[in-house]
Design a protein around this motif. Structure first.
Motif, short mmCIF file in Angstrom:
data_model
loop_
_atom_site.label_atom_id
_atom_site.label_comp_id
_atom_site.label_asym_id
_atom_site.label_seq_id
_atom_site.Cartn_x
_atom_site.Cartn_y
_atom_site.Cartn_z
N UNK A 1 32.23 48.96 72.37
CA UNK A 1 33.10 50.14 72.36
C UNK A 1 32.29 51.32 71.85
N UNK A 2 32.78 52.52 72.16
CA UNK A 2 32.05 53.72 71.75
C UNK A 2 33.03 54.80 71.34
N UNK A 3 32.57 55.71 70.54
CA UNK A 3 33.41 56.82 70.07
C UNK A 3 32.53 58.05 69.88
N UNK A 4 33.03 59.19 70.26
CA UNK A 4 32.32 60.44 70.05
C UNK A 4 33.36 61.49 69.69
N UNK B 1 37.13 47.41 68.93
CA UNK B 1 38.10 48.42 69.34
C UNK B 1 38.72 49.09 68.11
N UNK B 2 39.05 48.31 67.13
CA UNK B 2 39.65 48.88 65.92
C UNK B 2 38.64 49.82 65.23
N UNK B 3 37.40 49.38 65.14
CA UNK B 3 36.38 50.21 64.48
C UNK B 3 36.16 51.51 65.24
N UNK B 4 36.19 51.42 66.57
CA UNK B 4 35.94 52.63 67.36
C UNK B 4 37.06 53.64 67.18
N UNK B 5 38.24 53.16 66.83
CA UNK B 5 39.36 54.08 66.64
C UNK B 5 39.47 54.61 65.23
#
Lengths: 510, 510
Positions: A126-129, A172-176
């Motif tokens: 998963x990724x987050x920006x 998924x939880x960490x990315x959010x």
């Protein structure tokens, strides 16, 4: 502190916006079963939280993260239901990037990803920006608005790659939520980090009390201790990120019962704040800066091999964690019963060299750390030693928990962006281990040069093109029986995710 | 293994050859009282031990170490009773070196030392320079002499600096025996290290059994484990040195009751064996190579600051070691009772950054690690965290032992002498912290260049001249009220000992 983030996520998850629980195959940590439903829903809006606005792939805080809760891929990919199905296709392995249309990622960050070749049902990366605004914690005693003289909040830029294993729930939880934990940790520091004076050693009991400056210097260097440490602003940011990782991990532990946060994940996170880039790594992803063609490593991998002595020391000091099944000693291979009484090479927790020891009955137990390279394992089960989640992970065919040996703490490296005038070709590359399994730093630097030189320096799409080239180069192309690299070696069959962050800094490319 | 060395030292000590016990001031770890008698005696000869001949400052194994047992300074200084008194004079602080007459130290090694400026009654540094022959352990099953085809023993060159604290007993014992422990550890490896094949993973039960080559490959790579580590010859030597340090420390623990081995010591040891230089450091001495003017660090210092996280982790996992007096948390200064409920900066064992925490009652305890730089202390008592001895060391005004937090294991760095053609100006410099407290690597490199260029390259006395220059430069000259350096700063008031080892290798300069 945790409660504030928890209440938000509890609502988020219970409102139906989160992924449904995924049952985890008990005997096969790497095999997952069901994935979150791909169909987009219409998640309810969470209660508005003052000062916690956060964007999703846009230059400014805009949408709430819940908007993408029903997608199993990062929202900034803006995948349609059909696009999501294509991204989920192990046979095609189409490389995914944010669309050219629409708003670019902050700093014109490039991103690309590809699903694995069948290793797990879904892409577990998963990724987050995000651009995250941090408001000051401080209020006057009466709760009245802050005075005009008090400092304003600030933004930090945030990129995160989360490489899941044994299920996608933790990633998924960490990315959010991990950036929200960082945001919470920084709230206390808004005024302190913007004050050129050294951080006060002591603050009043609660953030709502009168301004810290009234009490912080109550006890100065002239106190009973002969010396006191000088603590830098930079080390406060590092401490905030470290504690955010720990709180994220605690939240996973607490919420796993209710919401079944399955599996665990490596986390590689970049925070840009007040002129400095903080790279925090817990796991086996990797970050490098390529600057003027030169490679500057920005992370180290944490594996059973690199953390052998930490693991062995823990097993030595707390033998109850090993049950009667494992020994903290390392042997170059499994000891066999017929070798009792012979002398075999071993390493204890304090040793970097090897020596011979007489084999005794206890040495027939399985070594806590065994194997080499990608095959190295802790308790014959897991190949990474830091990350988030894994609270349910047990040794195969045993009730022995592995979590005590895993650390959720990242190693944080700092890069001062103001110390060097960066050109548009200077980039920070983040990749999950799918990238680094089949390529190395200097090959990546060569690709950076090759791809970026084919684009105009002011063409913002060049960083996504570079991310795609890196993912394609590691995935290989479908030839013979498998995904082959140009040298005919097998490409990475793992999920691959890559961020390419230009180091021109905020404003230059955003 | 330990027994073999122990029996030798037990005889040595009981025969009157050793230093008499020195009572240790219980409340002042840094203050010593009586020293060994300076008058030379006529020590009895110990029983001859086959294959354990060891020289004392000569190019070949010659005298037994007991010959210098009645001296309180290294025998290679060849001090007369009058010379010994001069060396013991805090007012004069005469720099001592081996005499120009007589046999040179191996490799024409340079050495110089000076006593402290009154910090302790006697010089608590000790030094050793030896050529040690290691005979093969192997005998045929019948005990008959080895066959002609079996390999011969080998020599290793050895240099050791031992910086004592809280008494000179540990440093003196280590200077006499640590190389014997290394010799014992290497006995098993004589054949293996001279065999170009990789070391066997498994050996027969006893060294006296038939040659290892008959049984060592019983279990090969095709065994049950999917992979087996490749263990190098180099890592066997490292393991031998590591275990020798541990056995030396155990011997000190066991013999302290009978022979009162007082205090502890840092140990910095160099072993040259089969083309490689092994530098093993446990403490805050330092080794650097100066090669073609460039500095190559060959050791790291182990202090409460550099080992903070190891110490805190141990305190966290084993809180009983902290009693009710210490907390494993670090604070930038001592917390005061009136600050209860306020928030203070702290670091936990997993953190490299700082954060604020609410002060609770337990935080009023003294921090396990406190202070900065040379003032940093473990349990407010000791400023180094690795070394030998210290088995009796207690927290001031307490019965809490400090030893569990100290490690006797060295970090070993390896330098391959064959990878570079060394010139006569390339040297390995070892110094106790008295040297490094007032100078740094680049200043030492400058002195190396200045002094060596004043001598002919083939003049073997140049290395002793360099060692003397380094000691003089760190000691300063008697001016105003104290020993001053040219910049008028205070010189080191500590004992200072320096070895200068030319890297031309054995034969070139010996």
């Amino acid at each position: 502190m945790l409660n504030r983030v928890r209440s938000a996520v509890a609502h988020l998850v219970s409102s139906g916006g989160a992924a449904p629980p995924r049952p985890k195959s008990p005997d096969s940590p790497s095999a997952t079963s069901e994935s979150p439903a791909a169909a987009p829903g219409a998640p309810k809006s969470p209660p508005a939280k003052p000062g916690t606005a956060s964007g999703s792939g846009s230059g400014a805080p805009a949408k709430t993260p819940e908007a993408r809760a029903s997608f199993s891929r990062p929202t900034f990919l803006q995948l349609s239901p059909r696009g999501l199905r294509r991204a989920d296709d192990h046979a095609g392995r189409v490389v995914q990037s944010p669309p050219d249309t629409g708003r670019r990622l902050p700093w014109s960050t490039g991103y690309a990803e590809v699903i694995n070749a069948g290793k797990s049902r879904h892409n577990e990366d998963q990724a987050c920006c995000e651009v995250v605004y941090v408001d000051s914690q401080r209020r006057s005693v009466t709760g009245a608005p802050r005075e005009a003289s008090q400092s304003q909040g600030f933004c930090f830029y945030y990129w995160g790659l989360f490489d899941g294993h044994a299920g996608g729930g933790a990633a998924e939880m960490a990315s959010r939520l991990l950036h929200r934990h960082i945001q919470e940790q920084l709230k206390d520091l808004v005024d302190i980090l913007q004050d050129p004076l050294p951080p006060p050693l002591c603050l009043p009991s609660t953030p709502g009390s009168p301004s810290y400056s009234n009490t912080s210097h109550l006890v100065g260097p002239q106190s009973c201790w002969s010396s006191q440490k000088e603590v830098t602003h930079e080390s406060l940011v590092i401490g905030a990120i470290e504690n955010a990782f720990q709180l994220m991990d605690e939240q996973m532990a607490q919420e796993r019962r209710g919401y079944q946060v399955d599996g665990g994940c490596c986390a590689l996170v970049v925070v840009y704040l007040l002129g400095k880039v903080y790279v925090a790594n817990a796991g086996d992803s990797r970050a490098i800066i390529v600057r003027n063609g030169e490679v500057i490593p920005m992370s180290r991998e944490f594996t059973p091999e690199t953390e052998r002595q930490r693991l062995q020391l823990l097993g030595f000091l707390k033998p109850e964690l090993l049950g009667s099944e494992f020994t903290h000693l390392e042997f170059p291979r499994r000891v066999q019963p017929k070798e009792l009484g012979q002398r075999m090479l071993y390493r204890d927790q304090n040793m970097t060299g090897w020596a011979y020891k007489k084999i005794e009955l206890e040495d027939l137990r399985f070594p806590l750390v065994c194997g080499e390279g990608k095959k190295a394992r802790v308790m014959a089960t897991i190949g990474v030693t830091r990350g988030l989640g894994d609270h349910n992970l047990k040794v195969c065919s045993s009730t022995l928990p592995i979590k005590p040996f895993l650390s959720c703490f990242p190693e944080v490296q700092v890069y001062d962006l103001t110390q060097y005038e960066h050109c548009p070709d200077d980039v920070l590359v983040l990749g999950t281990d799918g990238l680094w399994d089949v390529t190395n730093d200097s090959e990546v630097a060569t690709t950076v040069d090759r791809v970026l030189s084919a684009y105009e320096p002011n063409d913002p799409s060049r960083y996504t093109a570079l991310a795609q080239a890196l993912v394609l180069g590691a995935r290989g192309t479908p030839r013979d029986r498998g995904w082959r690299l140009p040298n005919n070696k097998l490409g990475s069959g793992d999920d691959i995710s890559v961020f390419v962050i230009p180091l021109g800094g905020p404003g230059n490319y955003s």
